[in-house]
Design an enzyme around this catalytic site. Structure first.
Site, PDB file in Angstrom:
ATOM      1  N   SER A 112       0.830  -1.210   0.000  1.00  0.00           N
ATOM      2  CA  SER A 112       0.000   0.000   0.000  1.00  0.00           C
ATOM      3  C   SER A 112       0.860   1.254   0.000  1.00  0.00           C
ATOM      4  CB  SER A 112      -0.905   0.005   1.235  1.00  0.00           C
ATOM      5  OG  SER A 112      -1.628  -1.202   1.327  1.00  0.00           O
TER       6      SER A 112
HETATM    7  N1  SAH Z   1      -0.092  -4.697   4.169  1.00  0.00           N
HETATM    8  C1  SAH Z   1       0.599  -5.119   2.975  1.00  0.00           C
HETATM    9  C2  SAH Z   1      -0.215  -4.895   1.714  1.00  0.00           C
HETATM   10  C3  SAH Z   1      -1.151  -6.005   1.525  1.00  0.00           C
HETATM   11  S1  SAH Z   1      -2.033  -6.135   0.021  1.00  0.00           S
HETATM   12  C4  SAH Z   1       1.950  -4.452   2.844  1.00  0.00           C
HETATM   13  O1  SAH Z   1       2.260  -3.597   3.670  1.00  0.00           O
HETATM   14  O2  SAH Z   1       2.683  -4.822   1.947  1.00  0.00           O
HETATM   15  C5  SAH Z   1      -3.268  -7.243   0.617  1.00  0.00           C
HETATM   16  C6  SAH Z   1      -2.807  -8.619   0.909  1.00  0.00           C
HETATM   17  O3  SAH Z   1      -3.911  -9.353   1.421  1.00  0.00           O
HETATM   18  C7  SAH Z   1      -2.327  -9.403  -0.297  1.00  0.00           C
HETATM   19  O4  SAH Z   1      -1.009  -9.811  -0.099  1.00  0.00           O
HETATM   20  C8  SAH Z   1      -3.291 -10.600  -0.387  1.00  0.00           C
HETATM   21  O5  SAH Z   1      -2.654 -11.806  -0.803  1.00  0.00           O
HETATM   22  C9  SAH Z   1      -3.775 -10.708   1.036  1.00  0.00           C
HETATM   23  N2  SAH Z   1      -5.055 -11.383   1.237  1.00  0.00           N
HETATM   24  C10 SAH Z   1      -6.162 -11.399   0.448  1.00  0.00           C
HETATM   25  N3  SAH Z   1      -7.138 -12.129   1.020  1.00  0.00           N
HETATM   26  C11 SAH Z   1      -6.646 -12.603   2.194  1.00  0.00           C
HETATM   27  C12 SAH Z   1      -7.179 -13.432   3.233  1.00  0.00           C
HETATM   28  N4  SAH Z   1      -8.420 -13.908   3.200  1.00  0.00           N
HETATM   29  N5  SAH Z   1      -6.369 -13.716   4.282  1.00  0.00           N
HETATM   30  C13 SAH Z   1      -5.102 -13.246   4.351  1.00  0.00           C
HETATM   31  N6  SAH Z   1      -4.546 -12.456   3.405  1.00  0.00           N
HETATM   32  C14 SAH Z   1      -5.312 -12.137   2.328  1.00  0.00           C
END
Ligand code: SAH
Length: 235
Positions: A65
Site C-alpha cells: 500500500s
Molecule cells: N499490508 C501489505 C499490503 C497487503 S495487500 C503491505 O504492507 O505490503 C493485501 C494482501 O492481502 C495481499 O497480499 C493478499 O494476498 C492478502 N489477502 C487477500 N485475502 C486474504 C485473506 N483472506 N487472508 C489473508 N490475506 C489475504
C-alpha cells in the site's frame, strides 16, 4: 536511489510530506514511519520508487500500500506500546513492521513489547514477508502466519487492535469476535465499484460501534462463503 539521496533522507522528506498533507498526525506514527526502511519491503525493480507516495506491485497481483494510506489507517487504529495486534493481509510485511515499531519500539525494553501477528493467504508472499521483516530487524516482534485472515487468527486472540489491509465485501464476524474488550479495528469494506474505510470499536462493556470514514481503493480480501458477516443487531 534518485538524486544520490540516502534512504534516510528520502524517508524523512516523505514523512514530512505525509504530515503536511494531514495523513500523519501523531508523533508515534511519524516515528514509526521514519524508523522502518520501506526500501527493504519493495521488490528490486521498484527500489527507486520506495519513497514515492504510491502503491507498488509485490507479485501475485498484490501491492504494498502507499505510505499515506498506511500512515492514515494506523492513525485511525491508534495502537500503543505493549498491545497485541493482528494484521490481515501481510503482503510485503511493511505495514506489520510499522505496527511493530509502535507496539514494540526498537528503543524500548523487551518486557514492554507487544506483538504483531500478520496473516497472509499467498504462501510465497508469506516467505517473502518473513525475509523482509528479518532483514529490517522485526522478526522478533512480528509473526507471519499463512492462512485465511477473514477467519482471523483464533490461536492468538483476542487482539487489542486489528488492521485489515485488503477490502472485504462485509465486516467479517470472526474478526469482531476476536477483538478484545476494549478494542478497535480498521478495515476497508466494499468492492471494485466503491470501498470505504470502517472503524469498528468495542467498548469496556463489549458494545460494538461502527463508523464509516473516507473512500479508498484496496485489492480484494478473499472471503470464503462460510464466513459470516457481522450483523450489528444480533450482538
Ligand atoms: N499490508 C501489505 C499490503 C497487503 S495487500 C503491505 O504492507 O505490503 C493485501 C494482501 O492481502 C495481499 O497480499 C493478499 O494476498 C492478502 N489477502 C487477500 N485475502 C486474504 C485473506 N483472506 N487472508 C489473508 N490475506 C489475504
Amino acid at each position: 536511489m534518485p538524486d544520490g539521496n540516502a534512504p534516510e533522507q528520502l524517508r524523512r522528506m516523505l514523512v514530512e510530506e505525509l504530515i503536511r498533507e494531514g495523513y500523519v498526525k501523531s508523533e508515534k506514527v511519524a516515528r514509526a514511519l521514519l524508523a522502518v526502511p520501506r526500501e527493504l519491503f519493495v521488490p528490486e525493480p521498484y527500489r527507486d520508487l520506495a519513497y514515492e507516495d504510491r502503491p507498488l506491485p509485490i507479485g501475485h497481483g498484490q501491492t504494498i500500500s502507499a505510505p499515506s494510506i498506511v500512515g492514515y489507517m494506523i492513525e485511525l487504529l491508534d495502537p500503543n506500546i505493549g498491545m497485541r495486534v493482528l494484521e490481515v493481509g501481510a503482503g510485503s510485511g511493511y505495514a506489520a513492521a510499522v505496527l511493530a515499531e509502535i507496539v514494540a519500539p526498537s528503543g524500548a525494553p523487551r518486557d514492554k513489547w507487544g506483538h504483531v501477528y500478520a496473516v497472509e493467504i499467498v504462501e510465497e508472499l508469506v516467505e517473502r514477508a518473513r525475509r523482509n521483516l528479518e532483514r529490517a530487524g522485526y522478526a522478533d516482534r512480528v509473526t507471519v502466519v499463512v492462512g485465511d485472515g477473514s477467519r482471523g487468527l483464533p490461536d492468538h486472540a483476542p487482539y487489542d487492535r486489528i488492521l485489515v489491509s485488503a477490502a472485504a465485501p462485509f465486516i467479517p464476524k470472526p474478526l469482531v469476535n476476536q477483538l478484545r474488550t476494549p478494542g478497535r479495528m480498521v478495515l476497508p469494506v466494499g468492492d471494485y465499484f466503491g470501498q470505504w474505510l470502517y472503524i469498528v470499536t468495542k467498548n469496556e462493556r463489549g458494545e460494538v460501534s461502527i463508523w464509516r470514514d473516507i473512500e479508498v481503493l484496496f485489492v480484494p480480501l478473499r472471503v470464503p462463503p462460510d464466513v459470516e458477516p457481522y450483523r450489528p443487531r444480533e450482538n
